[in-house]
Design a protein around this motif. Structure first.
Motif, PDB file in Angstrom:
ATOM      1  N   GLY A 177       0.871  -1.169   0.000  1.00 24.18           N
ATOM      2  CA  GLY A 177       0.000   0.000   0.000  1.00 24.18           C
ATOM      3  C   GLY A 177       0.902   1.210   0.000  1.00 24.18           C
ATOM      4  N   LYS A 199       1.420  -2.961   4.086  1.00 24.69           N
ATOM      5  CA  LYS A 199       1.177  -4.232   3.392  1.00 24.69           C
ATOM      6  C   LYS A 199      -0.222  -4.272   2.778  1.00 24.69           C
ATOM      7  CE  LYS A 199       4.457  -7.271   5.525  1.00 24.69           C
ATOM      8  NZ  LYS A 199       5.448  -6.353   4.998  1.00 24.69           N
ATOM      9  N   TRP A 200      -0.308  -4.847   1.577  1.00 26.08           N
ATOM     10  CA  TRP A 200      -1.621  -5.122   0.974  1.00 26.08           C
ATOM     11  C   TRP A 200      -1.746  -6.622   0.823  1.00 26.08           C
ATOM     12  CZ3 TRP A 200      -5.822  -2.233   0.492  1.00 26.08           C
ATOM     13  CH2 TRP A 200      -6.912  -2.793  -0.174  1.00 26.08           C
ATOM     14  N   PHE A 201      -2.846  -7.159   1.316  1.00 23.34           N
ATOM     15  CA  PHE A 201      -3.047  -8.591   1.457  1.00 23.34           C
ATOM     16  C   PHE A 201      -3.760  -9.131   0.207  1.00 23.34           C
ATOM     17  CE2 PHE A 201      -5.710 -11.940   3.701  1.00 23.34           C
ATOM     18  CZ  PHE A 201      -4.657 -12.719   4.153  1.00 23.34           C
ATOM     19  N   ASN A 211      -7.334   6.951  -2.181  1.00 27.52           N
ATOM     20  CA  ASN A 211      -6.952   5.732  -2.907  1.00 27.52           C
ATOM     21  C   ASN A 211      -7.688   4.453  -2.523  1.00 27.52           C
ATOM     22  OD1 ASN A 211      -5.680   5.701  -0.388  1.00 27.52           O
ATOM     23  ND2 ASN A 211      -4.145   4.261  -1.134  1.00 27.52           N
ATOM     24  N   ASP A 212      -8.839   4.578  -1.916  1.00 31.89           N
ATOM     25  CA  ASP A 212      -9.559   3.351  -1.549  1.00 31.89           C
ATOM     26  C   ASP A 212     -10.992   3.377  -2.072  1.00 31.89           C
ATOM     27  OD1 ASP A 212      -7.465   2.178  -0.003  1.00 31.89           O
ATOM     28  OD2 ASP A 212      -7.908   3.598   1.601  1.00 31.89           O
ATOM     29  N   LYS A 214     -13.605  -1.025   3.206  1.00 30.42           N
ATOM     30  CA  LYS A 214     -12.625  -1.019   2.118  1.00 30.42           C
ATOM     31  C   LYS A 214     -12.683  -2.329   1.319  1.00 30.42           C
ATOM     32  CE  LYS A 214      -8.319   0.643   3.193  1.00 30.42           C
ATOM     33  NZ  LYS A 214      -6.824   0.682   3.255  1.00 30.42           N
ATOM     34  N   ASN A 243     -10.716  -6.922  -3.444  1.00 27.28           N
ATOM     35  CA  ASN A 243     -11.195  -8.087  -2.695  1.00 27.28           C
ATOM     36  C   ASN A 243     -12.433  -8.628  -3.403  1.00 27.28           C
ATOM     37  OD1 ASN A 243      -9.226  -7.377  -0.840  1.00 27.28           O
ATOM     38  ND2 ASN A 243     -10.671  -6.402   0.572  1.00 27.28           N
ATOM     39  N   PRO A 255      -8.766  -9.449   4.847  1.00 28.50           N
ATOM     40  CA  PRO A 255      -7.844  -9.731   5.962  1.00 28.50           C
ATOM     41  C   PRO A 255      -8.596  -9.788   7.293  1.00 28.50           C
ATOM     42  CG  PRO A 255      -7.106  -7.817   4.672  1.00 28.50           C
ATOM     43  CD  PRO A 255      -8.485  -8.148   4.221  1.00 28.50           C
ATOM     44  N   SER A 261      -6.228  -7.099  12.114  1.00 24.12           N
ATOM     45  CA  SER A 261      -5.002  -6.609  11.471  1.00 24.12           C
ATOM     46  C   SER A 261      -5.232  -5.282  10.750  1.00 24.12           C
ATOM     47  CB  SER A 261      -4.501  -7.655  10.469  1.00 24.12           C
ATOM     48  OG  SER A 261      -5.409  -7.756   9.384  1.00 24.12           O
ATOM     49  N   LEU A 262      -6.446  -4.750  10.808  1.00 20.85           N
ATOM     50  CA  LEU A 262      -6.784  -3.566  10.008  1.00 20.85           C
ATOM     51  C   LEU A 262      -7.120  -2.345  10.851  1.00 20.85           C
ATOM     52  CD1 LEU A 262      -9.191  -5.304   7.467  1.00 20.85           C
ATOM     53  CD2 LEU A 262      -6.789  -4.710   7.111  1.00 20.85           C
ATOM     54  N   LYS A 263      -6.795  -1.169  10.274  1.00 20.13           N
ATOM     55  CA  LYS A 263      -7.170   0.093  10.940  1.00 20.13           C
ATOM     56  C   LYS A 263      -8.530   0.556  10.452  1.00 20.13           C
ATOM     57  CE  LYS A 263      -3.357   1.951   9.664  1.00 20.13           C
ATOM     58  NZ  LYS A 263      -2.734   2.988   8.960  1.00 20.13           N
TER      59      LYS A 263
HETATM   60  P1  ADP Z   1      -4.701   3.669   4.319  1.00 22.44           P
HETATM   61  O1  ADP Z   1      -5.598   2.728   5.077  1.00 22.44           O
HETATM   62  O2  ADP Z   1      -4.046   4.674   5.219  1.00 22.44           O
HETATM   63  O3  ADP Z   1      -5.370   4.288   3.128  1.00 22.44           O
HETATM   64  P2  ADP Z   1      -3.124   2.204   2.368  1.00 22.44           P
HETATM   65  O4  ADP Z   1      -3.966   2.785   1.333  1.00 22.44           O
HETATM   66  O5  ADP Z   1      -1.658   2.352   2.231  1.00 22.44           O
HETATM   67  O6  ADP Z   1      -3.484   2.757   3.821  1.00 22.44           O
HETATM   68  O7  ADP Z   1      -3.453   0.657   2.445  1.00 22.44           O
HETATM   69  C1  ADP Z   1      -2.721  -0.227   3.259  1.00 22.44           C
HETATM   70  C2  ADP Z   1      -3.566  -0.671   4.440  1.00 22.44           C
HETATM   71  O8  ADP Z   1      -4.746  -1.348   3.973  1.00 22.44           O
HETATM   72  C3  ADP Z   1      -2.845  -1.706   5.267  1.00 22.44           C
HETATM   73  O9  ADP Z   1      -2.089  -1.097   6.277  1.00 22.44           O
HETATM   74  C4  ADP Z   1      -3.977  -2.580   5.839  1.00 22.44           C
HETATM   75  O10 ADP Z   1      -4.446  -2.024   7.050  1.00 22.44           O
HETATM   76  C5  ADP Z   1      -5.082  -2.441   4.831  1.00 22.44           C
HETATM   77  N1  ADP Z   1      -5.235  -3.646   3.952  1.00 22.44           N
HETATM   78  C6  ADP Z   1      -4.283  -4.498   3.514  1.00 22.44           C
HETATM   79  N2  ADP Z   1      -4.779  -5.431   2.686  1.00 22.44           N
HETATM   80  C7  ADP Z   1      -6.110  -5.162   2.585  1.00 22.44           C
HETATM   81  C8  ADP Z   1      -7.170  -5.785   1.876  1.00 22.44           C
HETATM   82  N3  ADP Z   1      -6.997  -6.829   1.074  1.00 22.44           N
HETATM   83  N4  ADP Z   1      -8.407  -5.234   2.020  1.00 22.44           N
HETATM   84  C9  ADP Z   1      -8.631  -4.169   2.814  1.00 22.44           C
HETATM   85  N5  ADP Z   1      -7.667  -3.535   3.514  1.00 22.44           N
HETATM   86  C10 ADP Z   1      -6.405  -4.031   3.403  1.00 22.44           C
END
Ligand code: ADP
Length: 259
Positions: free
Chosen positions: A55, A60-62, A113-114, A121, A146, A153, A157-159
Motif C-alpha cells: 500500500g 502491506k496489501w493482502f 486511494n480506496d 474497504k 477483494n 484480511p 489486522s486492520l485500521k
Molecule cells: P490507508 O488505510 O491509510 O489508506 P493504504 O492505502 O496504504 O493505507 O493501504 C494499506 C492498508 O490497507 C494496510 O495497512 C492494511 O491495514 C489495509 N489492507 C491491507 N490489505 C487489505 C485488503 N486486502 N483489504 C482491505 N484492507 C487491506
C-alpha cells in the motif's frame, strides 16, 4: 482464473501486452521494471497471489491466492494527458467504481486511494511513476480488489474495516470479468481526464461528502472539517470549523469520518 481464461476475457481490449503470474511479490514492482524496460502503453500485469503487496508508504496489501485481484496497469501519458497526471489516482478510482457499479454495487471513493462498499474497504490503489528526468515516462496503476470473502484480511489486522465484492453481492463474480470491467472503464475515463466532467464524476463518488471528517497527515496535528469536494488537481477541499477552505494534498494522509 488462469492465464488462458484471462486472455480470453480480455481479447477484445487492445492491451499493449500482458504478463500473468500464479504468484508474485508485487505486481507494481513487476510493472515498474517492465515500464522501465519499454513496456507499451496499456500493458497489464496480473497475479493470482501477491506475497509482498504494497500500500502507500510500504504498508502491506493482502492478496491471498485464488480470491482477489492484484493487477498493475502501465500507462504512457499522451501529450493531452500530461497536464493532468495528478488526476491519475482519480482515473483508477473512477474505473474501479464504475466496474463495481456495473456489477450492481454502490461504491464510494475514500479519497485518495480506496474504494468502499457499504463503508468498508473493498479495493485499494497505488499509483507509482517511472521518471525520465523531470518528465513522467510512465505511470503504474496498481489495484488490489477483494473479490471473494476469503480475500478479506482478519479484522484485528486492520485500521479501517474491510469487505469484499462477494460479501456485498451475495456471490463472487469471475475475476476475469471484474478486470475487464475495470479496464473498459479506464479506457473511457482516460479520454476524459482533462475535463471538468471527470472531476465532477470523481467528486460525486466521494465518501463522506458534506460530512464531518478528520485528516491525519504524518505526525502533524489532526485537521477537522466538513468534506467539501475536489480541487482541479484532485486535491481534497475541506471546510474547517471556522468555515475556511482547506486544501489537502496527496501524500501520507488518512481520511476518516469524524470521531
Ligand atoms: P490507508 O488505510 O491509510 O489508506 P493504504 O492505502 O496504504 O493505507 O493501504 C494499506 C492498508 O490497507 C494496510 O495497512 C492494511 O491495514 C489495509 N489492507 C491491507 N490489505 C487489505 C485488503 N486486502 N483489504 C482491505 N484492507 C487491506
Amino acid at each position: 482464473m488462469n492465464e488462458s481464461s484471462l486472455k480470453k476475457s480480455l481479447s477484445k481490449l487492445k492491451l499493449g501486452g500482458m504478463r500473468y503470474f500464479d504468484s508474485i511479490g508485487s505486481t507494481n514492482d513487476e510493472a515498474l521494471a517492465w515500464a522501465a524496460s519499454g513496456a507499451k502503453d496499456f500493458s497489464l500485469v496480473v497475479a493470482d497471489e501477491q506475497t509482498q503487496g504494497r500500500g502507500r508508504l510500504d504498508r502491506k496489501w493482502f492478496t491471498p491466492k485464488g480470491s482477489a485481484i492484484a493487477m498493475s496497469l502501465i500507462l504512457r501519458p499522451s501529450a493531452p494527458m500530461r497536464p493532468h497526471l495528478s488526476r491519475t489516482v482519480g482515473l483508477a478510482a473512477l474505473s474501479l467504481a464504475d466496474a463495481c457499479q456495473t456489477l450492481g454495487l454502490s461504491p464510494k471513493i475514500k479519497w485518495p486511494n480506496d474504494i468502499l462498499l457499504n463503508g468498508r474497504k473493498a479495493a485499494g490503489i497505488l499509483v507509482e511513476t517511472v521518471w525520465s528526468g523531470v518528465e513522467a515516462d510512465s505511470l503504474v496503476i496498481g489495484m488490489g480488489i477483494n473479490v471473494s470473502a476469503s480475500s478479506v484480511p482478519p479484522a484485528e489486522s486492520l485500521k479501517f474495516p474491510a469487505t469484499s465484492i462477494e460479501e456485498m453481492l451475495g456471490y463472487a463474480p469471475k475475476r476475469e470479468e471484474v478486470i475487464q470491467l475495470v479496464l473498459n472503464a479506464c479506457l473511457h475515463w482516460r479520454e476524459q481526464m482533462g475535463t471538468d466532467l471527470f472531476i465532477q464524476a470523481w467528486e460525486e463518488k466521494l465518501a463522506f461528502r458534506g460530512e464531518a471528517v478528520q485528516i491525519q497527515a504524518g505526525d502533524e496535528e489532526t485537521t477537522h472539517g466538513r468534506l467539501d469536494g475536489l480541487e482541479a488537481d484532485g486535491s481534497l477541499r475541506l471546510r474547517d470549523l471556522q468555515d475556511h477552505s482547506v486544501t489537502v494534498r496527496f501524500g501520507d494522509v488518512s481520511l476518516r469520518p469524524a470521531a
